[in-house]
Design an enzyme around this catalytic site. Structure first.
Site, short mmCIF file in Angstrom:
data_model
loop_
_atom_site.label_atom_id
_atom_site.label_comp_id
_atom_site.label_asym_id
_atom_site.label_seq_id
_atom_site.Cartn_x
_atom_site.Cartn_y
_atom_site.Cartn_z
N THR A 40 -1.09 3.01 -4.48
CA THR A 40 0.05 2.06 -4.59
C THR A 40 1.04 2.22 -3.52
OG1 THR A 40 0.12 1.70 -6.94
CG2 THR A 40 2.02 1.00 -5.72
N HIS A 43 -0.57 0.89 -0.45
CA HIS A 43 -0.27 -0.73 -0.30
C HIS A 43 1.08 -0.81 0.27
CE1 HIS A 43 -3.96 -2.46 -2.23
NE2 HIS A 43 -3.70 -1.41 -3.01
#
Length: 341
Positions: A40, A43
């Site tokens: 994450t 990202h």
């Protein structure tokens, strides 16, 4: 205090000074020792479509950590200064039907640490005491720092009975590899993991899977035959989010098989629903960790001999955070630890 922040709406993460967080009556303040970089966080670094729609800027990011309790809110019970803790990154509302029913991992109002509110890539983190989890003395700081993703793996793997079963894990990222190791540890027969990243498949081999299959070079059905499998896989764990991998998983499942779906596929992914309907497959979506049953299982799995140490491949000082993000983005790593000490 020193922190890593998504400071601009563009690619990158920046080290800055920010004020120390304020302590609420029901909170604990944690002095961070070690953090780990999550997919994450990558990202968010890359500033992809999901990040642009989700992350407020500026935002201190990060949600995988271990640290020491240094301050306690006046309403908090059960913790003391000096406790070594990690913490659940999903902060729940406490009043929706699922929260009041004891199913807090299904809270419809979840707020994410390092996503919707300030995260752990900082010298200090404040979270509700409810979210803190004490780390047993015989579990290292490094392992405690990856409890969040390990929890995703445990929650996914332990969704179904595994004893004597044949398991297919699609996606050899760190969570997929840890899930495969859990399956083997608790008594699955054959645990096969698939990917196209040879570096991570080799990590999976070090973690004890039955077979790590590079599907760009080997045919999965040939591997099944070599293992003496006369029927399909009993349990499938989809960790990749790749449509082709999910379709292969469905094709190789036994009738009545059970599938846990953690990987996030594209919204327009097409599958052959005949495989689901006529095989009578059961598909379960997985998000986060059960609070706190998954956490207790994580600790006891490690205490019972599950060895996760090979999954941690790189370690950097927080001042060298850029090297950590670079190696994570390359795909040539397992878990990457950033040291704050």
């Amino acid at each position: 205090m020193k922190a890593l922040s998504k400071l601009k709406a563009e690619e990158g993460i920046w080290m800055i000074d920010v004020p120390e967080p304020e302590l609420g009556h029901n909170d604990v303040m944690i002095k961070i020792r070690k953090t780990a970089i999550c997919g994450t966080d990558v990202h968010i670094y890359n500033w992809d479509d999901w990040s642009q729609k989700t992350i407020p800027v500026p935002m201190v990011v990060g949600h995988e950590y271990v640290g020491e309790v240094v301050a306690i809110g006046q309403e908090v019970k059960g913790f003391k200064i000096g406790d070594r803790v990690s913490g659940e990154g999903h902060i729940t509302c406490g009043y929706c039907r699922n929260c009041r029913g004891g199913r807090t991992h299904l809270c419809r109002n979840t707020i994410g640490v390092g996503v919707n509110r300030a995260g752990c890539f900082a010298q200090y983190l404040v979270i509700p005491a409810f979210n803190a989890f004490k780390i047993p003395d015989n579990i290292s700081d490094e392992l405690a720092a990856i409890f969040d993703p390990f929890g995703n793996a445990v929650h996914t793997a332990l969704s179904f009975d595994l004893v004597g079963e044949d398991v297919l894990v699609s996606g050899a990222g760190p969570i997929g590899i840890m899930a495969a190791a859990v399956c083997k540890h608790v008594g699955a027969r054959h645990v096969v993991i698939t990917d196209v990243n040879e570096y991570r498949l080799e990590l999976a081999r070090k973690m004890g899977v039955t077979r790590a299959v590079n599907v760009s070079q080997e045919n999965l059905t040939d591997v099944m035959a070599e293992l003496g499998m006369t029927e399909g896989f009993d349990v499938g764990l989809e960790m990749s989010g790749a449509p082709a991998a999910f379709r292969t998983l469905l094709n190789t499942m036994n009738h009545g098989g059970r599938v846990a779906l953690l990987g996030i596929p594209p919204s327009d992914m097409a599958i052959d629903w005949n495989q689901v309907i006529f095989k009578g497959l059961f598909i379960k979506g997985i998000y986060g960790r059960e609070m706190f049953e998954t956490w207790y299982k994580m600790a006891t799995l490690i205490q019972s001999g599950l060895d996760l140490t090979p999954i941690i491949t790189h370690r950097f000082s927080i001042d060298d955070f850029q090297k950590g993000f670079d190696i994570m983005r390359s795909g040539q790593s397992g878990k990457v630890i950033l040291n704050w000490d």
